[in-house]
Design an enzyme around this catalytic site. Structure first.
Site, PDB file in Angstrom:
ATOM      1  N   ARG A   1      36.347  -8.615  17.315  1.00  0.00           N
ATOM      2  CA  ARG A   1      35.059  -9.033  17.873  1.00  0.00           C
ATOM      3  C   ARG A   1      35.159 -10.483  18.338  1.00  0.00           C
ATOM      4  O   ARG A   1      36.032 -11.235  17.910  1.00  0.00           O
ATOM      5  CB  ARG A   1      33.936  -8.834  16.871  1.00  0.00           C
ATOM      6  CG  ARG A   1      34.083  -9.580  15.564  1.00  0.00           C
ATOM      7  CD  ARG A   1      33.144  -9.038  14.499  1.00  0.00           C
ATOM      8  NE  ARG A   1      31.751  -9.203  14.859  1.00  0.00           N
ATOM      9  CZ  ARG A   1      30.883  -8.191  14.953  1.00  0.00           C
ATOM     10  NH1 ARG A   1      31.253  -6.965  14.719  1.00  0.00           N
ATOM     11  NH2 ARG A   1      29.617  -8.418  15.257  1.00  0.00           N
TER      12      ARG A   1
ATOM     13  N   GLU B   1      22.959  -0.560  19.111  1.00  0.00           N
ATOM     14  CA  GLU B   1      21.809  -0.135  18.334  1.00  0.00           C
ATOM     15  C   GLU B   1      20.631  -0.988  18.798  1.00  0.00           C
ATOM     16  O   GLU B   1      20.743  -2.218  18.820  1.00  0.00           O
ATOM     17  CB  GLU B   1      22.061  -0.355  16.834  1.00  0.00           C
ATOM     18  CG  GLU B   1      20.930   0.214  16.019  1.00  0.00           C
ATOM     19  CD  GLU B   1      20.994  -0.101  14.525  1.00  0.00           C
ATOM     20  OE1 GLU B   1      22.030  -0.605  14.057  1.00  0.00           O
ATOM     21  OE2 GLU B   1      19.973   0.155  13.861  1.00  0.00           O
TER      22      GLU B   1
ATOM     23  N   LYS C   1      23.135  -9.897  14.797  1.00  0.00           N
ATOM     24  CA  LYS C   1      21.746  -9.684  15.196  1.00  0.00           C
ATOM     25  C   LYS C   1      20.782  -9.998  14.064  1.00  0.00           C
ATOM     26  O   LYS C   1      19.685 -10.481  14.298  1.00  0.00           O
ATOM     27  CB  LYS C   1      21.565  -8.233  15.661  1.00  0.00           C
ATOM     28  CG  LYS C   1      22.022  -8.040  17.095  1.00  0.00           C
ATOM     29  CD  LYS C   1      21.674  -6.665  17.601  1.00  0.00           C
ATOM     30  CE  LYS C   1      22.734  -5.677  17.224  1.00  0.00           C
ATOM     31  NZ  LYS C   1      22.572  -4.365  17.863  1.00  0.00           N
TER      32      LYS C   1
END
Ligand code: ATP
Ligand code: MG
Length: 561
Positions: free
Chosen positions: A265, A40, A275
């Site tokens: 992850r 994104e 982020k």
């Protein structure tokens, strides 16, 4: 900017490859392997993304398949072209190639709208007038089922009309949503009539003001994967619970269904990796932008001096597993050391200078000393280093009253100046406060670049620069940005910021370094690996970022700096 195209990247054996092998054996996707990396564009990429990039592009390469780069850009308020550009730059820099397959979820907005209409027509979606807050309250909890929205049973005609009016901008933001009609009592919260479209009067970086309704991530993501013919949709573990929803959408719409596979992850200690948190560090100026060399972003690591190969090697070493874990940041540091050891040009730099006057060396004489540029690789050749009567050595390489195991310079002791001569300390000069300001030494002219003819042994070898020839330059030494192993544990993670994560000092550099170009990498002997800063250096005025220390040697002198 350096950018190498890699032709081969081997992902380690892992459970994902086992699944793909099985799918190939059963011919599930007609022998195709097609992955994608779907960021994104709401921030810069970090080292966690690098894991996903290496995995997706790596697997495609290994199986002779394809990997798309797709921007999941359905949230216009947080997304920017700046982020798109940086992501493209970073993926390319890591060495991967999407050929002509650069896609944007926003390119599918028309189709997504049509799919939503299709769901309404099937009686599988409805316009809901509950506020976001009410939706949350009606949703229930993990232990309690949700409550049906009072708007759940609107007629198909009414829903079609209202959805059309939503699109036409007839309603205020947040006043209505389109929701999938699934099951408010499902044990999986994602299945409790999730919102699939919301009203948002926001400018989109690609579609401008065309839309005032935007599809939600879950609806957008799985359909984008499907439209692109992705075979194996690799994502992180938190999406496991979303898989049934993705399957529901695609089955209801009669669309092709990729296989989603979840993996753990990457977490690194002394680092935050979301982020949202990285953005906070940037916005509140805890760091100097997304590419601050202390940031775990790809652009930060690049500025710090990391190479694409070191990051790929890191991704290879950490592997891919199904359960969460935390990787030690020293593994990342090991990977860059390993690479730079092979490719970094050596140089001599003195951080904390102490002047040495060689009394028996002729005044005004200058010699060119041969120095090896890279002992790991003879093709780097040698260079000439100017030597003269006065040199700087590292203050820490002298002790007036040394312990037994100190092999460097001390009164009456002999040491080798790297590549040059043996020198012996005759006298220590102090200022009025008793600080050592100069050493008086003698040199043995018969020991140039080699051992003494009489065979006497000298253990210590120290680096130096010629006082007359060296230049001053700024060095930036970094430590972990956080001083807690897990900054996320803090109520406010910024409380765990290490106040000493950046130390700026002025050093004496070997002459040739004054012309070092931004991005060039060096090993300063006994000090560490350094990279010329790409942001603030100017011609004739290089600034050197320390990429990483040289483990052992550094530990000895670090505390004193
Ligand atoms: P963040 O949580 O840092 O904001 P994100 O998941 O929201 O990251 P996306 O842009 O959606 O960021 O991520 C793109 C891809 O990278 C996704 O497939 C995601 O699963 C993967 N990814 C993100 N963070 C990590 C990580 N720490 N380790 C491995 N893969 C990751
Ligand atoms: Mg995400």
């Amino acid at each position: 900017m350096e950018s190498e195209k890699i032709t081969e990247f081997k992902t380690p054996p892992n459970f994902i490859k086992n699944i793909i092998n099985e799918d190939l054996r059963t011919n599930k996707y007609g022998g195709r392997v097609h992955t994608r990396f779907p960021p994104e564009p709401n921030g810069y990429l970090h080292i966690g993304h690098a894991k996903s990039i290496c995995l997706n592009f790596g697997i495609a390469q290994e199986y002779g398949g394809k990997c798309n780069l797709r921007f999941d850009d359905s949230n216009p308020t947080k997304e920017k072209t700046e982020y798109v550009d940086s992501i493209i730059e970073d993926v390319r820099w890591l060495g991967f190639d999407w050929e002509d397959r650069l896609y944007y979820a926003s390119d599918y907005f028309d189709k997504l709208y049509e799919f939503a209409v299709q769901l309404i027509k099937k009686g599988k979606a409805y316009v809901c007038d509950l506020s976001p807050d009410e939706i949350r309250r009606y949703r229930g909890t993990l232990t309690e089922p949700g409550i049906d929205s009072p708007y759940r049973n609107r007629s198909i005609e009414e829903n079609l009309e209202l959805f059309e009016q939503m699109k036409q901008g007839k309603f205020p933001e947040g006043s209505r949503t389109l929701r999938a009609k699934i099951d408010m009592a499902s044990p999986n919260l994602n299945m409790r009539d999730p919102v699939i479209y919301r009203i948002l009067y926001a400018y989109h970086h690609r579609t401008g003001n065309k839309w005032c309704i935007y599809p939600m991530y879950d609806f957008t993501h799985c359909i984008s994967d499907s439209l692109e013919g992705i075979t194996h949709s690799l994502c992180t573990l938190e999406f496991e619970d979303h898989r049934p929803l993705y399957d529901w959408f695609l089955i209801e719409l009669g669309l092709y269904r990729p296989q989603q596979i979840e993996f753990a992850r990457l977490n690194l200690n002394y680092t935050v990796m979301s982020k949202r948190k990285l953005l906070k560090l940037v916005e509140e100026k805890f760091v100097d932008g997304w590419d601050d060399p202390r940031m775990p972003t790809i652009s930060g690591l690049r500025r710090r001096g990391y190479t694409p190969r070191s990051i790929r090697n890191f991704a290879e070493r950490i592997g891919v597993a199904k359960s969460d874990n935390v990787v030690d940041i020293s593994l990342l540091e090991y990977c860059i050391r390993e690479d730079l050891n092979k490719i970094a040009h050596r140089a001599m730099v003195v951080l904390n200078p102490l002047k040495v006057v060689i009394e028996n060396y002729p005044e005004g004489q200058i010699e060119e000393i041969d120095a090896v540029n890279n002992p790991e690789d003879p093709s780097y050749g040698t260079r000439k280093v100017p030597f003269s009567r006065e040199v700087y050595i590292e203050r820490e390489d002298f002790m007036e009253d040394p312990p037994k195991n100190f092999y460097r310079l001390a009164p009456g002791r002999e040491v080798r100046l790297r590549y040059a001569y043996l020198i012996k300390c005759k006298e220590v000069i102090k200022d009025d406060d008793g600080n050592i300001i100069e050493l008086r030494c003698t040199y043995d002219p018969l020991t140039k670049g080699g051992s003494a003819p009489d065979g006497r042994k000298v253990k210590g070898i120290i680096h130096w620069v010629s006082v007359k020839h060296c230049y001053d330059a700024e060095l930036r030494l970094y430590d972990h940005l956080f001083n807690k192993e897990n900054p996320e544990e803090e109520q406010d993670f910024t409380m765990a910021i290490n106040p000493n994560s950046l130390k700026i000092l002025n050093a004496k550099i070997e002459p040739f370094l004054i012309n070092a170009k931004p991005g060039e990498k060096f090993q300063f002997e006994r000090i560490g690996y350094f990279c010329v800063d790409t942001k603030y250096s100017s011609p004739g005025k290089p600034i050197f970022n320390r990429t990483v220390t040289l483990k052992d040697t550094w530990a000895k002198i670090k505390d004193k700096l």
